[in-house]
Motif scaffolding. Structure first.
Motif, PDB file in Angstrom:
ATOM      1  N   ILE A 143       0.919  -1.363   0.111  1.00  0.00           N
ATOM      2  CA  ILE A 143      -0.033   0.135   0.174  1.00  0.00           C
ATOM      3  C   ILE A 143       0.822   1.346   0.076  1.00  0.00           C
ATOM      4  CG2 ILE A 143      -1.549   1.257   1.426  1.00  0.00           C
ATOM      5  CD1 ILE A 143      -3.056  -0.999  -0.070  1.00  0.00           C
ATOM      6  N   LEU A 144       1.921   1.305   0.796  1.00  0.00           N
ATOM      7  CA  LEU A 144       3.050   2.182   0.658  1.00  0.00           C
ATOM      8  C   LEU A 144       3.435   2.407  -0.546  1.00  0.00           C
ATOM      9  CD1 LEU A 144       4.852   2.281   4.203  1.00  0.00           C
ATOM     10  CD2 LEU A 144       3.466   4.074   3.162  1.00  0.00           C
ATOM     11  N   ILE A 145       3.778   1.389  -1.194  1.00  0.00           N
ATOM     12  CA  ILE A 145       4.366   1.675  -2.695  1.00  0.00           C
ATOM     13  C   ILE A 145       3.233   2.341  -3.536  1.00  0.00           C
ATOM     14  CG2 ILE A 145       5.250   0.593  -4.669  1.00  0.00           C
ATOM     15  CD1 ILE A 145       6.639  -1.519  -2.690  1.00  0.00           C
ATOM     16  N   LYS A 146       2.062   1.654  -3.530  1.00  0.00           N
ATOM     17  CA  LYS A 146       0.816   2.119  -4.436  1.00  0.00           C
ATOM     18  C   LYS A 146       0.587   3.673  -4.084  1.00  0.00           C
ATOM     19  CE  LYS A 146      -1.295  -1.985  -5.387  1.00  0.00           C
ATOM     20  NZ  LYS A 146      -2.671  -2.834  -5.151  1.00  0.00           N
TER      21      LYS A 146
ATOM     22  N   GLY B 237       2.924   5.802  -3.466  1.00  0.00           N
ATOM     23  CA  GLY B 237       4.105   6.706  -3.832  1.00  0.00           C
ATOM     24  C   GLY B 237       5.064   6.662  -2.960  1.00  0.00           C
ATOM     25  N   TYR B 238       5.234   6.168  -1.945  1.00  0.00           N
ATOM     26  CA  TYR B 238       5.982   6.412  -0.626  1.00  0.00           C
ATOM     27  C   TYR B 238       6.988   5.173  -1.086  1.00  0.00           C
ATOM     28  CZ  TYR B 238       3.228  10.062   0.731  1.00  0.00           C
ATOM     29  OH  TYR B 238       2.540  11.302   0.624  1.00  0.00           O
ATOM     30  N   PHE B 239       7.942   5.451  -1.853  1.00  0.00           N
ATOM     31  CA  PHE B 239       8.889   4.293  -2.023  1.00  0.00           C
ATOM     32  C   PHE B 239      10.349   4.732  -2.618  1.00  0.00           C
ATOM     33  CE2 PHE B 239       6.299   4.614  -5.936  1.00  0.00           C
ATOM     34  CZ  PHE B 239       7.465   5.031  -6.837  1.00  0.00           C
ATOM     35  N   ASP B 240      11.296   4.016  -2.269  1.00  0.00           N
ATOM     36  CA  ASP B 240      12.584   4.654  -2.922  1.00  0.00           C
ATOM     37  C   ASP B 240      12.822   3.603  -4.198  1.00  0.00           C
ATOM     38  OD1 ASP B 240      13.493   6.732  -1.235  1.00  0.00           O
ATOM     39  OD2 ASP B 240      13.734   5.126   0.082  1.00  0.00           O
TER      40      ASP B 240
ATOM     41  N   LYS C 102       0.647  13.793   4.592  1.00  0.00           N
ATOM     42  CA  LYS C 102       0.167  13.688   3.251  1.00  0.00           C
ATOM     43  C   LYS C 102       0.300  12.221   3.215  1.00  0.00           C
ATOM     44  CE  LYS C 102       0.470  15.021  -1.150  1.00  0.00           C
ATOM     45  NZ  LYS C 102      -0.210  14.060  -1.736  1.00  0.00           N
ATOM     46  N   CYS C 103       1.073  11.514   3.712  1.00  0.00           N
ATOM     47  CA  CYS C 103       1.297  10.018   3.403  1.00  0.00           C
ATOM     48  C   CYS C 103      -0.144   9.347   3.996  1.00  0.00           C
ATOM     49  CB  CYS C 103       2.247   9.657   4.148  1.00  0.00           C
ATOM     50  SG  CYS C 103       2.506   7.634   3.931  1.00  0.00           S
TER      51      CYS C 103
END
Length: 133
Positions: A69-72, A74-77, A105-106
């Motif tokens: 869910i974090l990746i979806k 937009g919170y990824f490296d 925001k996250c």
């Protein structure tokens, strides 16, 4: 070390352990203070993940679901593999790794992803989480 702002506008250590830690700072040294994230809001984020996890049947493990869910959201490296393909690594939600403004925001972005995936209005999800913050 946590500091509390007094009515006079001066800062002082929040408790005894912070006072003890402040003794290690020499006179004339500069200390940068930042506003800490709200612990209850952090708990609310994980309640949001749990709500989404409980509403799906694709992933067996909560930690895997949370990272996806974090990746979806937009919170990824991105770390490139040997053949040049991107490998996505979810960003850490730890206090020291994400400032309060980014965390807020996250939360909104994660809420949007979970709302779409569960086909539940964001307002309904927020009302289910109202007791956390």
């Amino acid at each position: 070390m946590y500091l509390v702002k007094n009515k006079s506008g001066l800062y002082s250590p929040m408790d005894e352990s912070d006072f003890e830690e402040s003794k290690s700072v020499g006179v004339g040294n500069v200390v940068k203070a930042t506003k800490p994230r709200n612990y209850l809001f952090h708990k609310k984020m994980f309640a949001l993940f749990k709500l989404g996890f409980d509403s799906q049947d694709k992933f067996d493990k909560f930690e895997v679901y949370r990272k996806i869910i974090l990746i979806k959201a937009g919170y990824f490296d991105i770390a490139p593999t040997k053949n040049g393909e991107p490998y996505y690594i979810p960003q850490s939600l730890a206090y020291e790794n994400m400032k309060a403004e980014v965390f807020e925001k996250c939360f909104t972005d994660v809420l949007d992803v979970i709302s779409k995936e569960t086909e539940t209005a964001p307002e309904q999800i927020k009302s289910e989480l109202a007791g956390f913050y």
